[in-house]
Design a protein around this motif. Structure first.
Motif, PDB file in Angstrom:
ATOM      1  N   GLY A 304       0.835  -1.190   0.000  1.00 24.35           N
ATOM      2  CA  GLY A 304       0.000   0.000   0.000  1.00 24.35           C
ATOM      3  C   GLY A 304       0.871   1.241   0.000  1.00 24.35           C
ATOM      4  N   VAL A 305       0.571   2.196  -0.881  1.00 28.33           N
ATOM      5  CA  VAL A 305       1.349   3.432  -0.993  1.00 28.33           C
ATOM      6  C   VAL A 305       0.462   4.598  -0.553  1.00 28.33           C
ATOM      7  N   TYR A 306       0.957   5.377   0.397  1.00 29.15           N
ATOM      8  CA  TYR A 306       0.206   6.525   0.917  1.00 29.15           C
ATOM      9  C   TYR A 306       1.018   7.797   0.662  1.00 29.15           C
ATOM     10  N   PHE A 307       0.477   8.670  -0.170  1.00 29.85           N
ATOM     11  CA  PHE A 307       1.139   9.929  -0.494  1.00 29.85           C
ATOM     12  C   PHE A 307       0.751  10.989   0.534  1.00 29.85           C
ATOM     13  N   VAL A 308       1.742  11.729   0.999  1.00 26.90           N
ATOM     14  CA  VAL A 308       1.515  12.803   1.972  1.00 26.90           C
ATOM     15  C   VAL A 308       1.985  14.104   1.337  1.00 26.90           C
ATOM     16  N   THR A 309       1.080  15.066   1.211  1.00 26.73           N
ATOM     17  CA  THR A 309       1.425  16.341   0.596  1.00 26.73           C
ATOM     18  C   THR A 309       0.453  17.409   1.081  1.00 26.73           C
ATOM     19  N   GLN A 310       0.653  18.652   0.662  1.00 29.66           N
ATOM     20  CA  GLN A 310      -0.191  19.732   1.164  1.00 29.66           C
ATOM     21  C   GLN A 310      -1.516  19.835   0.420  1.00 29.66           C
ATOM     22  N   ASN A 311      -1.477  19.754  -0.906  1.00 28.63           N
ATOM     23  CA  ASN A 311      -2.690  19.925  -1.709  1.00 28.63           C
ATOM     24  C   ASN A 311      -2.955  18.698  -2.571  1.00 28.63           C
ATOM     25  N   PRO A 312      -4.208  18.302  -2.700  1.00 24.96           N
ATOM     26  CA  PRO A 312      -4.519  17.179  -3.596  1.00 24.96           C
ATOM     27  C   PRO A 312      -4.135  17.465  -5.046  1.00 24.96           C
ATOM     28  N   ILE A 313      -4.140  18.744  -5.443  1.00 21.45           N
ATOM     29  CA  ILE A 313      -3.815  19.061  -6.830  1.00 21.45           C
ATOM     30  C   ILE A 313      -2.326  18.867  -7.116  1.00 21.45           C
ATOM     31  N   ASP A 314      -1.524  18.563  -6.089  1.00 23.53           N
ATOM     32  CA  ASP A 314      -0.115  18.239  -6.314  1.00 23.53           C
ATOM     33  C   ASP A 314       0.046  16.875  -6.977  1.00 23.53           C
ATOM     34  N   VAL A 315      -1.003  16.066  -6.917  1.00 23.40           N
ATOM     35  CA  VAL A 315      -0.945  14.697  -7.433  1.00 23.40           C
ATOM     36  C   VAL A 315      -1.711  14.626  -8.756  1.00 23.40           C
ATOM     37  N   PRO A 316      -1.101  14.089  -9.817  1.00 18.68           N
ATOM     38  CA  PRO A 316      -1.798  13.984 -11.112  1.00 18.68           C
ATOM     39  C   PRO A 316      -3.082  13.166 -11.004  1.00 18.68           C
TER      40      PRO A 316
END
Length: 522
Positions: A304-316
């Motif tokens: 399972g891969v969990y991305f952690v970032t500030q904004n959802p729009i950072d992820v394609p």
């Protein structure tokens, strides 16, 4: 390590994350469907990550997480029953009991954790090109270098191997161009300069042996809990492309090495990718295709891969569509881009008629989140506003002394700490050069010109040390040195005609002058 049963709220197949009007559960059989943790700085993302990591570890699932600020390292130490923690636990009907988790610290630079290394061959030309920010032409030449190394049996282990094979390709550029396409020495030079930049960022410590064995990430402790692997990334983050490429390499290696697992009852490994936007910034299409492929298919390997970032729009969008488990902390809508991020975040959740999702996102307090996890047959649950449960381990970093003690008791102590420099491309190419030079310097080497030089040398005594010359040889040498340029020119011309044939006396003269060389200049 405490062995007392913890009343954590978790069950055999679910992890308790928080509570609002309804409790929020992360279902273990669906945890390998990936996830996303987002929110502005200071809204509680790291605490949510720690809560999830603790839950997975208790369930026997190993965890890998990058620790950007050092705050996550406290998971290795016993938690403290502070007033605000006890109050939050009481509000959720939890019995808080401090806990700690078996942890291994890793560090690309080998300073605050065990060294993490990969070989140049394992990294491959695509990821290396990304790491060095090469253009298409430069990436093509790097591919040629890898191909030549493969065909000639030259192992690419570390940075000096890569430099050596690039120099080798430059020296044989004209030959390789006809076989593989245009190879420019200028392009090789550009790649070498980028390698220097990479070395200055510390990449020379990352490439080498012993290379990391991914099975060392996938361990459980003696109590059956999953080990938590923490990548110390505070210094690594100063080289964002190195950081992002390194984590992508790890994902790719997991994807290639692990067997198919289908839908296991719980993940084999959970991978938290903090500051995930760095992975996607300015990524070329070939790299984006690889990222999408890995994220889409690694689920079937039980990861399972969990991305952690500030904004959802950072992820394609193509990657975002694969992330079924969502934890959204507060976002601020001060700028048009912030407002766009809030709207995008709200639209990614399954609507709840009781909530205005877009409005609530801007109102969430610290430790609160909008949560939607997969349920049943894999469909997202309606979004809920919840208070995230308190971690049971320490919130905050470990001390340097505590870190040293943890590393001293590590199950991989001594396995990766010392660098091994095995025979690879650099050493093999050095031997080739030395062998060629030895052949050229051997007696009788150099063909007929070498033989001619030997004859001339015997005449003038150049092959004999100064102290061993006979009286006659000394006289002959002195006579030769006193011969006028005109006479020498005549001798050279006649010898040139006899050995040069149709080359002509002038070319023959130059050849013989080269053979006589330093003799006539003494």
């Amino acid at each position: 390590m405490p062995t007392t049963e913890i009343k954590s709220g978790d069950t055999d197949d679910r992890i308790f994350i928080g509570k609002g009007e309804q409790p929020a559960w992360l279902t273990l059989p669906l945890a390998n469907r990936h996830g996303l943790v987002t929110g502005a700085t200071g809204t509680g993302k790291t605490v949510s990550l720690q809560v999830m990591a603790e839950g997975f570890a208790r369930a026997g699932v190993p965890v890998f997480a990058a620790d950007i600020k050092g705050d996550l390292s406290g998971i290795a130490e016993l938690g403290e029953a502070k007033d605000f923690i006890l109050k939050r636990a009481q509000d959720m009907n939890l019995t808080f009991q401090p806990d700690q988790f078996s942890t291994i610290f890793w560090d690309v630079f080998g300073e605050q954790g065990h060294p993490v290394r990969a070989t140049v061959s394992e990294m491959g030309p695509l990821l290396l090109s990304r790491m060095m920010d090469l253009n298409d032409v430069q990436e093509g030449v790097l591919n040629i270098a890898f191909r030549v190394a493969d065909e000639q049996g030259l192992l690419l282990m570390d940075m000096k191997d890569l430099r050596a094979i690039l120099s080798h390709v430059a020296e044989h550029a004209s030959e390789l161009t006809t076989q593989y396409g245009n190879v420019s020495k200028q392009t090789i030079g550009t790649i070498q300069r980028q390698l220097l930049v990479l070395e200055n960022q510390g990449a020379d410590k990352f490439f080498g042996e012993p290379a990391l064995q991914l099975k060392d990430f996938m361990r459980t402790d003696r109590d059956g809990r999953g080990l938590i692997n923490i990548l110390v990334a505070d210094r690594l983050m100063q080289s964002p492309q190195l950081y992002a490429t390194f984590l992508l390499w790890m994902l790719s290696e997991l994807f290639e090495e692990l067997p198919e697992a289908g839908d296991p009852p719980k993940p084999k490994l959970v991978f938290f990718f903090d500051e995930a936007h760095l992975l996607f910034n300015d990524a070329p299409k070939a790299l984006m295709d690889k990222i999408e492929q890995v994220v889409r298919l690694i689920r079937s390997k039980g990861v399972g891969v969990y991305f952690v970032t500030q904004n959802p729009i950072d992820v394609p969008d193509k990657v975002l569509a694969q992330l079924g488990n969502r934890v959204q902390h507060a976002l601020r809508a001060f700028t048009p881009r912030d407002q766009k991020a809030v709207a995008a975040a709200a639209q990614t959740f399954r609507a709840n008629p009781k909530l205005d999702t877009a409005e609530v996102i801007t109102q969430l307090g610290k430790g609160e989140a909008l949560v939607s996890f997969l349920e049943g047959n894999g469909t997202p649950a309606m979004v809920e506003r919840v208070m995230v449960r308190p971690p049971t381990a320490r919130i905050g970093p470990v001390t340097p002394e505590e870190r040293k003690a943890i590393m001293a008791a590590s199950p991989v102590k001594g396995k990766y700490d010392a660098t091994v420099d095995s025979e690879s491309a650099y050493e093999m190419l050095q031997k080739r050069v030395a062998g060629t030079a030895a052949t050229a310097d051997a007696p009788g080497g150099g063909g007929w010109l070498g033989q001619l030089g030997g004859i001339v040398g015997s005449i003038f005594g150049s092959g004999v040390s100064r102290g061993k010359l006979s009286t006659g040889q000394v006289i002959a040498r002195n006579v030769a040195r006193s011969v006028s340029n005109k006479v020498v020119g005549g001798i050279v011309a006649s010898v040139g005609k006899s050995v040069g044939g149709q080359l002509g006396s002038s070319i023959g003269r130059e050849i013989v002058r080269g053979a006589l060389g330093g003799i006539l200049k003494r």
